[in-house]
Design a protein around this motif. Structure first.
Motif, short mmCIF file in Angstrom:
data_model
loop_
_atom_site.label_atom_id
_atom_site.label_comp_id
_atom_site.label_asym_id
_atom_site.label_seq_id
_atom_site.Cartn_x
_atom_site.Cartn_y
_atom_site.Cartn_z
N UNK A 360 10.71 30.40 55.87
CA UNK A 360 9.78 31.51 56.06
C UNK A 360 10.48 32.66 56.79
N UNK A 361 11.29 32.32 57.77
CA UNK A 361 12.05 33.36 58.48
C UNK A 361 13.07 34.01 57.56
N UNK A 362 13.77 33.19 56.77
CA UNK A 362 14.79 33.73 55.86
C UNK A 362 14.17 34.66 54.82
N UNK A 363 12.94 34.36 54.43
CA UNK A 363 12.24 35.20 53.45
C UNK A 363 11.62 36.44 54.09
N UNK A 364 11.65 36.53 55.42
CA UNK A 364 11.06 37.68 56.08
C UNK A 364 9.56 37.58 56.28
N UNK A 365 9.03 36.34 56.31
CA UNK A 365 7.60 36.13 56.52
C UNK A 365 7.27 36.39 57.99
N UNK A 366 6.21 37.13 58.23
CA UNK A 366 5.83 37.46 59.61
C UNK A 366 5.08 36.34 60.31
N UNK A 367 4.17 35.68 59.59
CA UNK A 367 3.31 34.66 60.21
C UNK A 367 3.27 33.42 59.33
N UNK A 368 3.54 32.27 59.94
CA UNK A 368 3.47 30.98 59.25
C UNK A 368 2.42 30.12 59.92
N UNK A 369 1.39 29.74 59.18
CA UNK A 369 0.36 28.84 59.68
C UNK A 369 0.55 27.48 59.04
N UNK A 370 0.79 26.46 59.87
CA UNK A 370 1.07 25.12 59.37
C UNK A 370 0.00 24.13 59.85
N UNK A 371 0.32 22.86 59.79
CA UNK A 371 -0.66 21.81 60.03
C UNK A 371 -1.43 21.97 61.34
N UNK A 372 -0.76 22.36 62.40
CA UNK A 372 -1.40 22.47 63.71
C UNK A 372 -2.36 23.65 63.80
N UNK A 373 -2.37 24.50 62.79
CA UNK A 373 -3.24 25.69 62.81
C UNK A 373 -4.65 25.39 62.31
N UNK A 374 -4.90 24.16 61.81
CA UNK A 374 -6.16 23.86 61.15
C UNK A 374 -6.89 22.69 61.82
N UNK A 375 -8.20 22.65 61.64
CA UNK A 375 -9.00 21.49 62.05
C UNK A 375 -8.93 20.46 60.92
N UNK A 376 -8.52 19.27 61.23
CA UNK A 376 -8.43 18.23 60.20
C UNK A 376 -9.79 17.56 60.01
N UNK A 377 -10.75 18.32 59.50
CA UNK A 377 -12.12 17.84 59.40
C UNK A 377 -12.47 17.24 58.05
N UNK A 378 -11.62 17.45 57.06
CA UNK A 378 -11.85 16.86 55.73
C UNK A 378 -10.48 16.56 55.13
N UNK A 379 -10.20 15.29 54.89
CA UNK A 379 -8.86 14.88 54.52
C UNK A 379 -8.83 14.32 53.10
#
Length: 604
Positions: A360-379
């Motif tokens: 994501x950094x190499x591609x110049x992405x400003x913001x990366x939201x990954x697993x810790x960014x979400x509530x795991x309320x439906x799996x």
């Protein structure tokens, strides 16, 4: 006389004991591996003399620990380790049609995220490999140790002779690296590299082919010559000025989505009603159903390379693992240069999966939201991860709250879904339709999951349509790669699946709110998406035009080449040989660019 020579070369006291048993077990094991591998790919490798010479050499090397230590249990343990490596590569091949890249052995910890896929890749035939070791262990316990130390030097000579013969066979083809590279680039032999040269040599090739980071003059000229040829044969043409562009780009990468489920009814039930409604609007939706998936060993992260950066996967490694710090020209950077757009990637995976964070950094992405960014309320899935439904709902929540892409901001947004990952098992509580038992179970599971992801996409689209900047937003929906892999053949053996499930590995490209609508039915590759989006977003002045060709170009070549098999899909008749050659060599050029970080020193 002949018997006397043979007895000197192969003394009974040397080969009649445990050593002969171990070498025989190792050789049989390697040949079994080759047969099982070829059953899922092609048996062309079995007619190559190099396969047998390399198998003999490898078998002798696998038995060497016994010669050195004189301890049978050590030799047995070595064979069990070899079994593990060989079986792992067979399982990997069933999805990726290649051996495990050397770098990926360091990612063994990531397997906990793909347990179900790992189990699903196992076959009963794989047990034959460790059974050869078990048989050798049982028989060897009944045989006394009969390996005198005076035979050690002779054994080393055997290995040297075997290596010499294998080396001569490779030299007759131009040398190990040259022959291995040619096999990879062949549409008929790309999967033959590992059986011919063994898993060990596949690792060796990865190691020696990736060591050089410097771009010499010859390599630079090769890249420039290819680019000049591409510009002459497949020039990038901008759309007429009367066709407006868009300010925002939303990309939805649907895990394992294939085209055959779209615009399809089974017993009167639409599999993907949301996507079907989109492609029905030919005025504002551009639909291409026949996108040949061109990912390789990197799978989902390769798709990001193809779509975001317009480049093809590496030939024997995964770019995100070996070269995560490279410079890449990307759609999001082009959009940022044009109108200051901020870029986001949203995924429910961990940032370490396929090295997503540094890429994501190499591609110049400003913001990366990954697993810790979400509530795991439906799996969904095994192991369970955030469902596509909850993923989209929570993403909409964050956008409504202005946490990401607040109204008034120009943006590049990329959603990477997960629920469609093999083995496609959707919990009963999330199922809204059923499909007849007359279809194979794997096919029913796949259709059910496609229906679920389709519904999740619908909830995201409802929100996007409510935004005041919707008219200025281009929405791209596509699959990151095909999904059925080697299950395709067994599914197509069922008469009820024939005519429904595609025998080809095609994913759809659905471009919503497009300034150019319609349907493109010819074959294209995933590498062609990047230049198509440059056109539609009016980013034609961006220096890197990618390795493909926009489908909006009337002169677009109607074929593509699979990165996994090297097979050509589409029509190449009446096309100039130079054009076909340019497209065929694109992956090798992309590999050279990535392995030497050429875009940091060569202006495209």
């Amino acid at each position: 006389m002949k018997r006397d020579i043979l007895s000197r070369l192969f003394p009974a006291g040397m080969w009649s004991g445990r050593l002969g048993l171990l070498v025989a077990a190792a050789f049989i094991k390697l040949i079994l591996f080759d047969v099982v591998w070829c059953m899922g790919t092609t048996f062309r490798a079995m007619s190559d003399i190099g396969l047998y010479l390399n198998a003999i050499l490898a078998a002798l090397i696998l038995a060497l620990p016994y010669v050195v230590s004189r301890r049978f249990w050590i030799a047995v343990m070595i064979l069990f380790v070899a079994d593990g490596v060989l079986v792992a590569n067979l399982m990997y091949c069933r999805t990726y049609f290649t051996a495990i890249p050397l770098d990926s052995y360091l990612l063994a910890g990531n397997l906990s995220d793909f347990t179900a896929s790992v189990v699903d890749s196992m076959r009963w035939l794989d047990l034959l490999l460790p059974l050869t070791t078990v048989a050798a262990w049982i028989l060897g316990r009944r045989i006394p140790n009969r390996f005198p130390r005076r035979f050690t030097l002779r054994y080393v000579i055997y290995i040297a002779v075997a290596a010499l013969l294998a080396g001569i066979a490779a030299l007759c083809r131009g040398g190990f690296r040259a022959h291995y590279s040619r096999l990879q680039e062949s549409c008929y032999y790309t999967t033959c590299t590992t059986p011919i040269y063994t898993v060990g040599d596949s690792m060796l090739y990865d190691a020696v082919s990736g060591n050089s980071r410097s771009l010499d003059d010859a390599g630079a000229e090769r890249i420039r010559a290819w680019m000049r040829s591409k510009e002459e044969l497949r020039p990038h043409r901008a759309l007429p000025d009367s066709i407006p562009g868009r300010d925002n780009l939303v990309v939805i990468l649907c895990e394992s989505l294939e085209s055959w489920v779209i615009d399809r009814k089974i017993d009167g039930v639409e599999i993907t009603p949301v996507l079907d409604s989109l492609i029905a609007d030919t005025a504002t939706t551009l639909y291409a159903p026949n996108v040949l998936t061109q990912v390789a060993a990197g799978r989902s992260i390769d798709c990001q390379l193809l779509l975001n950066a317009g480049m093809l996967p590496m030939q024997s490694s995964v770019y995100s693992m070996r070269y995560p710090q490279n410079r890449y020209y990307t759609l999001n950077q082009a959009l940022s240069e044009k109108n200051g757009a901020r870029s986001y990637i949203l995924t429910c995976d961990k940032p370490i999966v396929w090295n997503q964070e540094p890429i994501a950094r190499a591609f110049g992405i400003d913001t990366l939201l990954t697993r810790s960014s979400w509530r795991n309320d439906e799996l969904v899935g095994n192991p369970a991860k955030l469902s596509d439904g909850s993923f989209m709902r929570q993403a909409v929540e964050k956008m409504r709250a202005g946490e990401i892409w607040p109204v008034g901001e120009n943006a590049f947004m990329q959603f990477v879904t997960y629920s469609g990952h093999n083995p496609f098992r959707l919990p009963d509580k999330l199922r809204t339709v059923t499909f007849s038992d007359r279809f194979p179970e794997r096919m029913r599971d796949y259709m059910m999951m496609a229906r679920y992801t389709d519904s999740a996409i619908g909830s995201l689209l409802d929100y996007l349509r409510s935004r005041p900047d919707y008219d200025r937003t281009l929405i791209v929906i596509t699959g990151d790669h095909e999904g059925l892999a080697m299950d395709r053949a067994s599914i197509l053996d069922d008469p009820d699946a024939q005519g429904i499930v595609s025998p080809g590995q095609f994913t759809p490209l659905i471009i919503v709110n497009s300034p150019v609508g319609g349907r493109y039915d010819a074959i294209l590759g995933q590498a062609d998406i990047y230049p198509t989006l440059l056109n539609l977003m009016r980013l034609d002045s961006y220096p890197w035009k990618g390795m493909g060709q926009s489908i909006l170009d009337p002169a677009k070549a109607p074929f593509a080449i699979s990165s996994m098999t090297g097979a050509v899909a589409g029509d190449t008749t009446a096309l100039p040989a130079t054009l076909i050659s340019n497209i065929r060599s694109a992956r090798a050029i992309s590999d050279l660019i990535i392995s030497t970080d050429a875009l940091s020193v060569i202006e495209p």
